[in-house]
Design a protein around this motif. Structure first.
Motif, PDB file in Angstrom:
ATOM      1  N   LYS A 136       0.813  -1.220   0.000  1.00 28.26           N
ATOM      2  CA  LYS A 136       0.000   0.000   0.000  1.00 28.26           C
ATOM      3  C   LYS A 136       0.849   1.274   0.000  1.00 28.26           C
ATOM      4  N   ARG A 137       2.104   1.157  -0.424  1.00 25.82           N
ATOM      5  CA  ARG A 137       2.979   2.331  -0.396  1.00 25.82           C
ATOM      6  C   ARG A 137       2.357   3.474  -1.204  1.00 25.82           C
ATOM      7  N   GLY A 138       2.376   4.649  -0.598  1.00 26.75           N
ATOM      8  CA  GLY A 138       1.773   5.818  -1.229  1.00 26.75           C
ATOM      9  C   GLY A 138       0.294   5.963  -0.941  1.00 26.75           C
ATOM     10  N   LYS A 139      -0.331   4.913  -0.347  1.00 24.39           N
ATOM     11  CA  LYS A 139      -1.762   4.955  -0.070  1.00 24.39           C
ATOM     12  C   LYS A 139      -2.069   4.977   1.426  1.00 24.39           C
ATOM     13  N   THR A 140      -1.018   4.996   2.239  1.00 23.70           N
ATOM     14  CA  THR A 140      -1.189   5.107   3.679  1.00 23.70           C
ATOM     15  C   THR A 140      -0.195   6.140   4.200  1.00 23.70           C
TER      16      THR A 140
END
Length: 462
Positions: free
Chosen positions: A223-227
């Motif tokens: 989820k990198r960039g989304k958390t």
């Protein structure tokens, strides 16, 4: 902000409160219940080895509470600020707080590991171990200490995920570790498995917490960039502002947990004077009592991101509605569960050990613990609000008031006057007073916000 992050902001500030509390509070509550469930599984399987082994679970529970206190210090401290920064749409600052807290937690976990192993025997004696319980407690505590870095750092990642409104992701990590712990317990503890005894419970907890920690790392990669959870070393910036901000909320939360350990240690030491059966009964009752307590704490912590977001955006009516709905939900559940425990205490104690003396002790103790639960839920809700809006001073004062001013002196007095059974009424005495104080402080907070017409930054952030 990206479209997805803007959608998350709109959700936290505009979606119906009742639906959001369910989405945020239910996963948090489930996570805490599963955590307690694997503690209860430890108690059950270790209890089959004898009374002294069962007593070790109550003693080592204090060590786990210390690790939880460290996790809450960095997790709640950063999470509260991250949530308020997101409410103000300051994403970069939120990431800095996240990374700094993660690495500080990791280092503190390593420090506990080293010091704990160097002073293992004095540590378990300090936590209330008797001579007969000592060998079991040492074996159990050894593996808990090995898991310290994973337990503390994963607590930070879990809390920040929860504060940014992704409670379901946080829940998966804790539930995965909890279920694995329950599966591994009989394999590691019982004679038909690896036959490690009480040490096997610690080993199962160590492995399950390590797996849970690895889950969070995998999640951050996927989820990198989304958390907003950030563990980039380049973002580790322990500046005065960040340290002061995290500590302003985190230290009171940590002190609250450390004082819980202090109270538990005093309680265990008083109980040990009545023999191993009494220590085992007290440990079992504490685990049972934790079920409704964790429901209260789960609801309280579940609403904290909702409170933080709307505090930063100045939506006071939405904050009040959130607290009102959460209070009604918590009291309805807690009173129902407490009534069951009060009416049928022996049935619940007998689930762990079929020992007549322990069942007798446990029945009296569990009834006393239950009386304080409704008041405890109000206190938890208020402290959750204090932490969410950055009122570290109030949170700290409540922690001091609960243990040092009220509960610990009550333990000394009630033990002297009523003996063993008096010990279980100390918390009830404290929580009644705290619940009244909580209502008064919350009313004062909202009078201030309504008078000014907008949210104020916490003193630690000015």
């Amino acid at each position: 902000m990206s479209r997805e992050k803007q959608s998350q902001y709109d959700r936290m500030t505009g979606q119906p409160v009742e639906k959001l509390i369910l989405e945020l509070g239910l996963p948090t509550t489930i996570s805490m219940l599963v955590t307690n469930l694997y503690n209860m599984a430890d108690t059950y399987f270790v209890g089959t080895l004898g009374t002294s082994a069962s007593g070790a679970t109550g003693v080592v529970f204090g060590l786990m509470a210390i690790l939880q206190a460290l996790g809450f210090m960095f997790g709640n401290g950063a999470g509260s600020i991250v949530s308020r920064r997101l409410g103000a749409k300051d994403v970069e600052d939120a990431r800095r707080y996240s990374a700094t807290s993660f690495y500080a937690a990791l280092l503190s976990g390593i420090l506990v590991l080293v010091l704990g192993l160097c002073f293992l025997t004095p540590l378990v004696r300090l936590l209330g171990s008797t001579d007969t319980i000592l060998p079991f407690a040492r074996g159990y505590a050894f593996y808990i200490l090995l898991a310290a870095p994973a337990m503390v750092s994963s607590c930070v990642m879990n809390n920040i995920l929860r504060y940014e409104g992704k409670a379901s992701f946080a829940m998966i990590g804790l539930v995965t570790g909890g279920v694995l712990n329950i599966v591994l317990d009989p394999i590691f503890i019982l004679p038909w498995g690896l036959n490690l005894g009480a040490a096997g419970a610690g080993c199962a907890t160590c492995l399950s917490n390590t797996v849970a920690c690895l889950y969070f790392f995998v999640l951050l990669f996927v989820k990198r960039g989304k958390t907003y959870v950030c563990i980039k070393p380049s973002m580790f910036r322990p500046s005065k502002q960040i340290v002061k901000g995290v500590c302003g909320v985190g230290i009171p939360a940590s002190i609250q947990n450390l004082l819980n350990v202090t109270g538990m240690t005093i309680l265990n030491n008083f109980t040990s004077a009545y023999g191993a059966d009494a220590v085992a009964a007290m440990g079992i009752c504490q685990k049972i009592y934790m079920v409704p307590m964790y429901v209260s704490q789960g609801i309280s912590q579940g609403i904290m991101p909702l409170i933080s977001y709307n505090y930063s955006s100045g939506n006071v009516p939405r904050m009040k509605h959130t607290i009102s709905f959460a209070r009604k939900a918590a009291l309805t559940i807690i009173i129902s569960v407490a009534a069951l425990f009060f009416l049928f205490p022996g049935t619940f104690v007998e689930m762990f050990m079929k020992n007549e003396t322990i069942i007798e002790y446990g029945s009296h103790l569990l009834r006393g613990f239950c009386l304080g639960l409704p008041f405890l839920s109000i206190d938890f809700l208020a402290v959750g609000v204090f932490q969410a809006v950055g009122m570290g001073r109030e949170s700290f004062l409540f922690a001091i008031l609960r243990k040092i001013i009220l509960e610990i002196p009550a333990l000394f007095i009630l033990n002297a006057v009523f003996g063993l059974y008096g010990l279980c009424y100390a918390q009830f005495t404290a929580e009644v007073i705290l619940a009244i104080a909580a209502i008064l402080v919350l009313k004062k907070l909202f009078r201030r916000l309504e008078t000014e017409g907008t949210s104020l930054q916490a003193p630690s952030e000015k």
